[in-house]
Design an enzyme around this catalytic site. Structure first.
Site, PDB file in Angstrom:
ATOM      1  N   ASP A  39       0.862  -1.176   0.000  1.00  0.00           N
ATOM      2  CA  ASP A  39       0.000   0.000   0.000  1.00  0.00           C
ATOM      3  C   ASP A  39       0.904   1.233   0.000  1.00  0.00           C
ATOM      4  O   ASP A  39       1.685   1.431   0.924  1.00  0.00           O
ATOM      5  CB  ASP A  39      -0.854  -0.053   1.280  1.00  0.00           C
ATOM      6  CG  ASP A  39      -1.858   1.071   1.364  1.00  0.00           C
ATOM      7  OD1 ASP A  39      -1.826   1.971   0.504  1.00  0.00           O
ATOM      8  OD2 ASP A  39      -2.672   1.059   2.308  1.00  0.00           O
ATOM      9  N   GLU A 134      -2.684  -0.031  -4.334  1.00  0.00           N
ATOM     10  CA  GLU A 134      -2.542  -1.237  -3.520  1.00  0.00           C
ATOM     11  C   GLU A 134      -2.401  -2.452  -4.416  1.00  0.00           C
ATOM     12  O   GLU A 134      -3.010  -2.529  -5.481  1.00  0.00           O
ATOM     13  CB  GLU A 134      -3.771  -1.411  -2.611  1.00  0.00           C
ATOM     14  CG  GLU A 134      -3.926  -0.291  -1.600  1.00  0.00           C
ATOM     15  CD  GLU A 134      -5.077  -0.549  -0.634  1.00  0.00           C
ATOM     16  OE1 GLU A 134      -5.454  -1.715  -0.452  1.00  0.00           O
ATOM     17  OE2 GLU A 134      -5.596   0.435  -0.097  1.00  0.00           O
TER      18      GLU A 134
END
Length: 549
Positions: A39, A134
């Site tokens: 992330d 992500e």
DNA sequence: ATGGGTCCT
DNA sequence: AGGACCC
């Protein structure tokens, strides 16, 4: 070991649970899957700081319309919130610098590069994108192959944090699997920083949900590993069932109606408790999620299923204004379709009408109409980002006719949003085995096209132009990409450089996952470890995909 | 919020 | 075509 007698251990429960998940090969020998979630830290803000390094030391945020959607860590260190309204934030924090982030073009490019870096480092493993910043990676095959490496070349150091590290047991094979995953995660994050100048956070766990949740424990620029026996401890830190990815506002509201307020309530629930609001499968999935059980596979993200653009605005009340806006949207969308290289067969128009929303007493009423579009109209986009005049007005007319199905121009209406999207791309025949052996066939796929227009030229007439000069991405990242090959790790990681010289990387990138996994496991891992092939039968499959010499 | 996406019903 | 979910 945990004092808790309840068996919340996700990995063991999952081994039986995955049985009916079609895409997951059952993990061999009772070992868990190893999933990495990566992330990017405040992604949009980081991209703006790479493009404009002077912003690094300033408290900065990225704005879309009247919202600040993210702030950088310099801002957060000063107590500035992660997001909020432009009004509120600029008033409370006059020092906050705002950058317009309505044009997603650069974010999209960085996002693609991140996906490429991750994919190249986790060769033959599934990588699934979630939004722009992500990625999930299933590194199980690599981890399992290396678990049997001789101990002297496999020190299994853990990289980064371990959630509740006290129960770490270096001789536990499950723990060693996850430790190997943490080494890979660290290397991937380092590479993203070296290549793109972006920091990221990672979580390593036995499934996607837990990897994502645990990755949030140490941010920014750090990573966390979750041992299966600490699953409950992690879940107990969550404030609400809503914190679980997959439980959105609608599901949460339904749970509240059933009197299920806390995660513990949901963990203790029976399927029958949820039967009023959910079907059996959903009820089972929700309860399992609440217990940290998530058999969902990491899917291989291919090219997008759809490409779309939307614009919100104060109000549009005439067909003429709509036409102007649709024209502008189409011009930008055509560029994106051209860069994608595929020709879509369906076009869709989306609209929001305030009057209709009020009439129906709804806060959100987004309507859309779609239609097939004749192939010949868009084929020009194969070679040119601009369609010929004729075709372009045909497209705009099609969009207008779709809009006509939603708004009655003889009655009052107030549009506050218009969007155009395309979908239904023809299947890419390059994936058939035959095509791999046709000389020159691959030159026509995955072409990377460069934009012909500057995106400044695509700023809407009424909106402020993007004033900052935008260095080319390659220019922008040069200071960070030294092209120095990182020192070899004690534990070899799977990298493109590890592909046997006689295997074609492009061929590999297009192989179905099950074949890739099989081949990966069958690979002798030459010069990496002394591990023997796990499955000799696949050697003959491998020979089909070797380059012709 | 915004400007995107995904998959399911 | 809409709705759920994700960022």
């Amino acid at each position: 070991m945990s004092d808790d007698e309840t068996d919340w251990g996700a990995s063991l429960s999952e081994l039986s649970a995955v049985g009916h998940a079609p895409l997951i090969p059952p993990p061999p020998s009772g070992l868990p899957r190893v999933i990495i979630h990566i992330d990017l830290d405040c992604f949009y803000a980081q991209v703006e700081m790479v493009r404009q390094p002077a912003l690094r030391s300033q408290p900065m945020g990225v704005r879309q319309k009247q919202m600040v959607i993210t702030t950088n860590y310099t801002a957060r260190a000063r107590g500035i919130p992660k997001s909020g309204s432009v009004q509120a934030l600029t008033q409370a924090y006059p020092e906050l610098i705002l950058v317009n982030g309505e044009d997603l073009y650069e974010y999209r490019r960085f996002s693609q590069r991140i996906f490429e870096v991750v994919s190249s480092m986790t060769f033959a493993h599934a990588v699934e994108r979630l939004g722009m910043d992500e990625n999930f990676i299933d590194v199980t095959p690599w981890v399992h192959a290396h678990l049997s490496a001789p101990a002297e070349i496999d020190p299994s150091p853990v990289q980064g944090h371990v959630f509740q590290a006290a129960s770490w047991d270096k001789s536990d094979p499950v723990h060693r699997c996850l430790a190997l995953g943490s080494v890979l995660a660290q290397r991937i994050r380092t590479r993203i920083r070296e290549e793109l100048g972006l920091t990221s956070a990672a979580g390593i766990a036995v499934n996607k949900t837990l990897a994502k949740l645990v990755g949030g424990c140490h941010k920014p620029d750090d990573q966390t590993l979750l041992l299966p026996d600490q699953t409950l401890a992690l879940l107990q830190t969550l404030p609400s069932p809503r914190s679980i990815p997959g439980i959105g506002s609608a599901t949460h509201a339904s749970l509240l109606e059933l009197g299920i307020d806390t995660l513990a309530d949901l963990q203790a629930a029976q399927v029958s408790n949820l039967a009023e609001m959910f079907d059996r499968e959903t009820a089972e999935r929700l309860i399992q999620l609440s217990q940290g059980i998530d058999p969902s596979p990491v899917k291989t993200s291919g090219r997008p299923q759809s490409i779309g653009l939307e614009d919100r605005f104060k109000v549009i009340t005439t067909r003429d204004e709509s036409k102007t806006k649709l024209k502008w949207l189409w011009g930008r969308l055509a560029q994106l379709i051209y860069e994608d290289g595929r020709i879509p067969r369906v076009i869709r128009v989306t609209a929001r009408d305030q009057i209709k929303e009020r009439a129906q007493g709804r806060r959100w009423l987004k309507e859309s109409r779609q239609t097939q579009i004749a192939g010949h109209i868009l084929t020009g986009l194969k070679t040119n980002p601009d369609l010929p005049q004729r075709e372009e007005s045909q497209v705009v007319d099609i969009c207008l006719s779709l809009l006509d199905k939603m708004v009655n121009h003889s009655a009052p209406y107030q549009l506050t949003l218009l969007g155009i999207g395309v979908s239904d791309f023809p299947p890419e025949t390059a994936n058939t085995i035959q095509n791999y052996f046709v000389a020159g066939a691959k030159e026509t796929r995955n072409e990377k096209r460069q934009p012909k227009r500057s995106h400044a030229a695509m700023t809407p007439p009424n909106e402020e132009a993007m004033c900052q000069p935008t260095p080319d991405i390659d220019e922008a990242i040069r200071p960070c990409s030294k092209k120095v090959k990182p020192a070899p790790l004690a534990i070899p990681v799977c990298d493109v450089s590890d592909i046997p010289h006689d295997w074609d990387p492009e061929v590999w990138a297009n192989l179905p996952m099950d074949i890739r996994t099989e081949l990966l496991a069958s690979q002798p891992i030459q010069s990496r470890t002394n591990v023997k092939p796990l499955n000799k039968k696949t050697k003959s499959i491998a020979s089909y995909f070797q380059k012709k010499s």
